[in-house]
Scaffold this motif. Structure first.
Motif, PDB file in Angstrom:
ATOM      1  N   GLU B 353       0.787  -1.227   0.000  1.00 45.63           N
ATOM      2  CA  GLU B 353       0.000   0.000   0.000  1.00 45.63           C
ATOM      3  C   GLU B 353       0.825   1.286   0.000  1.00 45.63           C
ATOM      4  O   GLU B 353       0.280   2.368   0.074  1.00 45.63           O
ATOM      5  CB  GLU B 353      -0.967  -0.009   1.189  1.00 45.63           C
ATOM      6  CG  GLU B 353      -0.308   0.071   2.567  1.00 45.63           C
ATOM      7  CD  GLU B 353       0.156  -1.278   3.111  1.00 45.63           C
ATOM      8  OE1 GLU B 353       0.288  -2.222   2.326  1.00 45.63           O
ATOM      9  OE2 GLU B 353       0.406  -1.350   4.325  1.00 45.63           O
ATOM     10  N   VAL B 377      -2.882  -4.888 -11.813  1.00 42.34           N
ATOM     11  CA  VAL B 377      -2.261  -4.456 -10.563  1.00 42.34           C
ATOM     12  C   VAL B 377      -3.078  -4.932  -9.371  1.00 42.34           C
ATOM     13  O   VAL B 377      -4.297  -4.787  -9.355  1.00 42.34           O
ATOM     14  CB  VAL B 377      -2.136  -2.919 -10.520  1.00 42.34           C
ATOM     15  CG1 VAL B 377      -1.609  -2.461  -9.168  1.00 42.34           C
ATOM     16  CG2 VAL B 377      -1.236  -2.427 -11.636  1.00 42.34           C
ATOM     17  N   THR B 378      -2.431  -5.519  -8.390  1.00 37.24           N
ATOM     18  CA  THR B 378      -3.102  -5.868  -7.140  1.00 37.24           C
ATOM     19  C   THR B 378      -2.304  -5.292  -5.978  1.00 37.24           C
ATOM     20  O   THR B 378      -1.109  -5.545  -5.860  1.00 37.24           O
ATOM     21  CB  THR B 378      -3.213  -7.394  -6.970  1.00 37.24           C
ATOM     22  OG1 THR B 378      -3.840  -7.936  -8.124  1.00 37.24           O
ATOM     23  CG2 THR B 378      -4.032  -7.736  -5.744  1.00 37.24           C
ATOM     24  N   ILE B 379      -2.991  -4.502  -5.155  1.00 32.75           N
ATOM     25  CA  ILE B 379      -2.331  -3.903  -3.998  1.00 32.75           C
ATOM     26  C   ILE B 379      -2.693  -4.733  -2.775  1.00 32.75           C
ATOM     27  O   ILE B 379      -3.861  -4.920  -2.469  1.00 32.75           O
ATOM     28  CB  ILE B 379      -2.796  -2.456  -3.793  1.00 32.75           C
ATOM     29  CG1 ILE B 379      -2.537  -1.640  -5.063  1.00 32.75           C
ATOM     30  CG2 ILE B 379      -2.090  -1.833  -2.600  1.00 32.75           C
ATOM     31  CD1 ILE B 379      -3.368  -0.397  -5.156  1.00 32.75           C
ATOM     32  N   GLU B 380      -1.683  -5.235  -2.094  1.00 30.42           N
ATOM     33  CA  GLU B 380      -1.959  -6.068  -0.924  1.00 30.42           C
ATOM     34  C   GLU B 380      -1.428  -5.411   0.337  1.00 30.42           C
ATOM     35  O   GLU B 380      -0.477  -4.629   0.291  1.00 30.42           O
ATOM     36  CB  GLU B 380      -1.310  -7.447  -1.096  1.00 30.42           C
ATOM     37  CG  GLU B 380      -2.007  -8.273  -2.155  1.00 30.42           C
ATOM     38  CD  GLU B 380      -1.510  -9.702  -2.168  1.00 30.42           C
ATOM     39  OE1 GLU B 380      -2.349 -10.596  -2.222  1.00 30.42           O
ATOM     40  OE2 GLU B 380      -0.294  -9.930  -2.123  1.00 30.42           O
TER      41      GLU B 380
END
Lengths: 278, 504, 327
Positions: B353, B377-380
């Protein structure tokens, strides 16, 4: 429908929402610029309302994208989140709260303790857990927001039903042998409409704001999707250098929330004939 | 009664009236802002920079890095590797006492490293010292470390381990109430709020100038900056909001010092699966990283465009590497040559993040689309993200950074050796493995060492397991009434000379 | 009434057990690994295995749970794996700051929100009503972190005596000190520091309370018993405040209770922006570091406080509306 037109606040609310829906549906035709096109060499440009060639009326964001276009397209996700999350938490929450208060005893205890269980786990942990299990993304963010908000709906409903169920007309209905379903849904719930409606319409705003919080944690809308919450979260570092990045999405949220509340107020007046007689 | 009313009026006047800058830092205290709270204060157990920012004021290692990243004496006055590289000898400083008055001797050094090496203890950084075999005390101020394997860079690792007093080290609350030889002694600590230190007047380096030092943990970057501008903290290093930097540099009432850091940010490519298994695709992807744009606009000039795994200030650095600079047309050509252009390529990119990383991900997504590569895009959340990168191979691209790249071994062995503990790209190249193993046995200052690591850098860059984004830069902010502070390239060592700071 | 309280307390037991299981499952099943978070970047797989064994994470999950729950029953919440200190100590030392902030924020919301709501209801569909609505909506439609940053940038930076961050002193203790020794310094310090965090949380509280009070009062004012009261010739003020408001406050109290409880663990973003040393930050930091004992113990403790607050809320229904019986 006639009544809505007659009621001033409902009318204004309806117009605002209709406009928002219009923007959301026809966003692709309304945007002045490509909301996804970035040119980082023109990032953080201040709004230019009346310039000769004011290409960016509301300025550009941290990556040189048109803020106005992004607000317009962002209305889709934000409205969707608000509506779906609030709607589903409303339906489930009111149902559970009403059943609990009406039935009382064990049913009530089980439902309310279950609500306590959800409520007492800090919502961020709950959100992380839900998103971690289901994976980050828009739909799961909506589910997380909805689950977090169910207990509140349930508790408000329950407290109203508890109070109303002792009213004379309900007792009379009971004496007349009305069915539970008819009593609960027709006589009791209709009379709890007002506070529930207020919590729900306020909830629209809260849902959009909570989505901002989730975006802040990176668990909300994933790029390239645009939501107002994500715009606020990404712009907060530049709150002094480029306040327009957060100001305008903020205004958009306020207008949306205002619209839903006006409509909520109006609807309540319409559905609550007692008030009219005053 | 009237007295009570009088007090009430007074109190109200105080609340709503004029407390004249009551929030400002007191004159006898140097208040240091920090981006995160320390996890603990036991150097044997901590791994994070914020903890060491504080530890390095309270305790001291044998040798340390000065602001030019040269190893300098601290608790050791001299050191020497034996000719075969198998024994490292330290001559210790005499007349040093701990904060409780006990003298510092070789026993404390032996105790510290033996504790770390003991497998029964929970020292997370044990691997850094695993080459140490037997520790032999010749006298109170002379100690030999016999090594199991030659390791030219062991000294750099030892510079990161302050000496724990043997007579306190087993105390249960040592982590919250440490004792050391440093210029300031620990007083008290309210977690997530304030840590108080006081000057240690018997410090071997001379009495500290200022009587008190305070660390304040302020996690939010904007708040930290505002607190600094309001004078509530005197200085801080790292985590300066980039968007505000131009304004700060123009402000005559604020001193800004910058120096190249010890780390870099990069894209990691999964070299074992999907289209990225092809070297050409990785190279092409590396060419769509708009490094100049990212450094200039996203980071507002903090840092430098990245090139290879070694920070430019280290002597091993070379710019004679395969050219993978930003060039969309070249990238497209490379994809065409590889025969994958126009195919539906979708790559999954993960990041955490951190707003800067999210911005970099968005830019990459946009640029890659221009050469026909779709990036998802994947924000973890950080914990989940770290697990994904360290425990699984379920990703195509990830964004991460390294700090503390103090030597080429730290900068490359862990990351690119086939058996490296941090080889998250699953990169494997026999020639590179040999070079990296050879490098460990060479004298770091020899020509051979330079050559070895130059070749290693060329292999890494050409095979592109990483797409280098930018080298980091350390930024220090302080008020001009502070004298005697210089920005340190390695954040953990920022305040090790705080006893020389004067505040007028 | 007494029997009701006893029963509610008994009902607490399954809730707490449920929470303990849910939290334990969440922390152990969600991705993220405490050992990975703790290990430095140089660690080897051997280091990993070694630490896992030392902290007992190599055991089956149900075994870990039973051991933890057994200890928790005896009041031992374990030791933080990152900070090395007992969890109960860590949490209890944070509670005063958290409870104080929650209390002052709620107080602010109630003091401003209820009058605003009552005025809006009485002056329905006038500019005053509209104004109160806009104020309320502004409060609810701005994210907490944004309000906080705006307050810091536009107020704290320009008013010297308002600090940017941290906690100065205890407001409760300061108040006690002022009453007993006429010494207002602690109170002054406490208020100075708590002001902005409380305002930024209280704004949203106020918004919700204003809107709810207004609608609930309007609702109640249409009821038969109000009409009866009016017909009896009672003054409008008596009707509104004695009969109307008392009943209208029912849903308001519910929300206040929930919000107060939610704030204990949920004011994290505000706590972070203002560097407020509260329990929320402790737990969320622990989540980020996967410090399981703190997360488990912290959530359990929060849940306990939360359920007690809500029990009090439920009991207050009886005071507000005597017709509600607990059966």
């Amino acid at each position: 429908m006639k009544q809505i037109v007659k009621n001033r606040s409902a009318l204004v609310g309806l117009i605002v929402i209709a406009l928002l829906l219009f923007f959301a549906i026809f966003a692709d035709f309304l945007v002045p610029n490509d909301p996804y096109h970035m040119d980082i060499w023109v990032s953080y440009e201040a709004p230019e309302w009346f310039g000769e060639d004011s290409q960016y009326i509301l300025g550009t964001d941290d990556m040189g994208r048109c803020v106005l276009s992004r607000i317009i397209v962002g209305s889709r996700i934000s409205l969707l989140v608000g509506a779906v999350a609030t709607g589903s938490s409303l339906i489930i929450g009111v149902f559970l709260g009403a059943i609990g208060a009406y039935a009382g005893g064990k049913t009530d205890a089980v439902i309310m303790r279950f609500m306590d269980l959800i409520l007492s786990i800090p919502s961020i942990l709950l959100a992380i857990a839900i998103v971690a299990t289901l994976g980050p993304g828009m739909v799961n963010a909506m589910i997380a927001i909805a689950i977090v908000r169910i207990p509140q709906m349930a508790r408000v409903t329950r407290s109203m039903v508890l109070s109303i169920k002792e009213e004379d007309y309900v007792q009379a209905g009971k004496a007349l042998g009305f069915s539970h379903g008819r009593l609960l849904f027709k006589h009791i719930l209709m009379n709890c409409f007002a506070p529930i409606m207020v919590v729900a319409t306020l909830g629209m705003g809260t849902a959009i704001v909570v989505e901002a919080g989730l975006s802040f944690l990176g668990l909300g809308a994933q790029p390239p999707l645009i939501s107002w919450g994500r715009m606020l979260a990404m712009g907060r570092e530049a709150i002094r250098a480029a306040p327009h990045m957060t100001l305008y999405p903020g205004i958009a949220i306020v207008i949306t929330v205002l619209g839903f509340n006006l409509l909520g107020d109006g609807l309540r007046d319409i559905f609550d004939p007692q008030l009219k007689q005053r | 009664m009237s007295k009570r009313i009088g007090t009430l009026v007074l109190a109200l006047a105080m609340v709503f009236g004029f407390g004249t800058m009551a929030g400002a830092a007191p004159d006898d205290t140097i208040v240091i802002g920090s981006g995160a709270e320390a996890v603990g204060l036991d150097p044997r157990l901590e791994t994070d920079v914020p903890s060491f920012e504080r530890i390095n004021v309270i305790m001291e290692p044998l040798v340390t890095f000065d602001v030019d990243m040269q190893l300098v004496e601290r608790l050791a006055t001299d050191w020497e590797f034996s000719d075969d590289g198998m024994t490292l000898t330290f001559w210790l400083r005499e007349g040093v006492v701990f904060h409780d008055g006990e003298p510092f001797t070789a026993e404390d050094v032996k105790y510290t490293f033996e504790w770390v090496l003991d497998e029964e203890n929970a020292a997370p950084n044990r691997a850094l010292y695993a080459d140490i075999g037997e520790i032999e005390i010749e006298n109170d101020y002379l100690i030999h470390f016999h090594l199991d394997n030659p390791n030219s860079f062991l000294l750099n690792n030892m510079a990161r381990m302050p000496v724990v007093p043997a007579h306190h080290g087993d105390r249960e609350d040592f982590r919250e109430n440490p004792v050391g030889t440093g210029p300031y002694a620990f007083v008290d600590w309210t977690r997530d709020d304030v840590m108080n230190l006081e000057a240690f007047n018997e410090y071997w380096g001379g009495e500290p100038i200022h009587p008190y030092v305070q660390f304040r943990a302020i996690p939010e970057g904007s708040t930290r900056l505002l607190a600094f501008e309001a004078g509530e903290i005197d200085m801080y290093q790292g985590g300066v909001v980039p968007q505000e930097l131009p304004r700060l540099e123009d402000d005559p009432n604020i001193a800004v010092e910058r120096t190249p850091g010890t780390g870099y940010n990069y894209l990691g490519f999964n070299t074992q699966s999907g289209p990225l298994a092809e070297k050409e695709v990785r190279q092409a992807l590396s060419r769509v990283i708009n490094r100049e744009g990212i450094v200039e606009r996203v980071l507002n000039g903090i840092g430098e465009p990245g090139l290879n795994p070694i920070p430019p200030d280290l002597p091993w650095f070379t710019d004679e590497v395969h050219d993978l600079s930003y060039d969309i047309d070249a990238a497209r050509e490379m994809l065409e040559d590889a025969g994958v252009f126009g195919e539906d390529i979708t790559l999954r990119l993960y990041t955490n993040e951190n707003p800067e990383r999210i911005r970099i991900a968005e830019i990459l997504q946009f640029e890659a689309a221009r050469v026909g590569i779709d990036i998802e895009v994947t924000i973890e959340e950080w914990g989940a993200y770290l697990s994904r990168i360290q425990d699984t191979d379920d990703y195509d691209i990830f964004i991460l950074g390294w700090v503390g790249q103090l030597d080429p071994d730290r900068a490359m062995y862990r990351q690119f050796h086939t058996d490296g503990p941090n080889n998250y790209t699953f990169f494997s190249n026999e020639e590179l493995d040999e070079l990296l193993e050879l490098g460990r046995t060479l004298d770091p200052e020899s020509e051979e060492s330079m050559e070895t690591y130059k070749k290693a850098q060329q292999i890494v860059v050409e095979n592109a397991p990483y797409g280098f984004i930018n080298y980091s830069e350390e930024v220090l902010l302080y008020h001009p009434n502070i004298e005697g502070i210089t920005v340190h390239p390695y954040g953990a060592n920022s305040w090790q000379d705080v006893h020389l700071i004067n505040k007028n | 009434m007494f029997k009701y309280i006893i029963r509610r307390i008994l009902q607490l037991i399954p809730v707490i057990i449920g929470i303990s299981i849910v939290v334990f499952m969440i922390v152990h099943l969600a991705p993220g690994d405490p050992i990975l978070m703790m290990l430095g970047e140089d660690a080897t797989p051997e280091d990993y295995a070694r630490l896992q064994r030392i902290y007992g994470f190599d055991r089956p999950v149900h075994e870990q749970y039973l051991r933890w729950a057994g200890n928790a029953l005896q009041g031992d919440l374990g030791v933080s794996i990152r900070q090395g200190a007992p969890v109960s100590y860590l949490i209890v030392s944070r509670l005063p700051a958290t409870i104080e902030l929650a209390f002052i924020s709620v107080l602010l919301g109630v003091i401003l929100g209820i009058p605003l709501g009552v005025i809006a209801a009485i002056k329905r569909e006038t500019p005053i009503d509209f104004f109160s609505m806009v104020v309320a909506l502004l409060g609810v439609s701005m994210p907490g972190f944004w309000i906080a940053l705006v307050l810091l940038t536009y107020i704290a930076l320009h008013v010297g005596w308002i600090p940017m961050f941290g906690r100065g002193g205890s407001v409760f203790y300061g108040l006690w000190q002022l009453i007993t020794t006429f010494d207002g310094t602690e109170l002054y310090d406490g208020l100075r520091y708590i002001m902005l965090p409380a305002v930024s949380i209280g704004t949203a509280m106020m918004a919700i309370i204003t809107r709810l009070t207004r609608s609930s009062l309007l609702e109640v004012m249409g009821k038969d018993y109000i009409r009866t009261a009016r017909a009896k010739g009672l003054g409008e003020r008596v009707v509104v405040f004695k009969h109307g408001l008392r009943n209208a406050l029912l849903p308001v109290v519910t929300i206040v209770g929930i919000q107060f409880g939610a704030m204990l663990g949920g004011a994290v973003i505000t706590e972070t922006v203002f560097a407020w040393p509260g329990a929320g930050r402790l737990i969320v930091n622990a989540i980020q570091q996967r410090d399981f004992p703190i997360v488990q113990g912290g959530v359990l403790m929060m849940a306990l406080i939360f359920t007690i607050v809500n029990l009090l809320v439920d009991l207050s229904y009886a005071i507000l509306n005597p017709r509600i019986r607990y059966d």
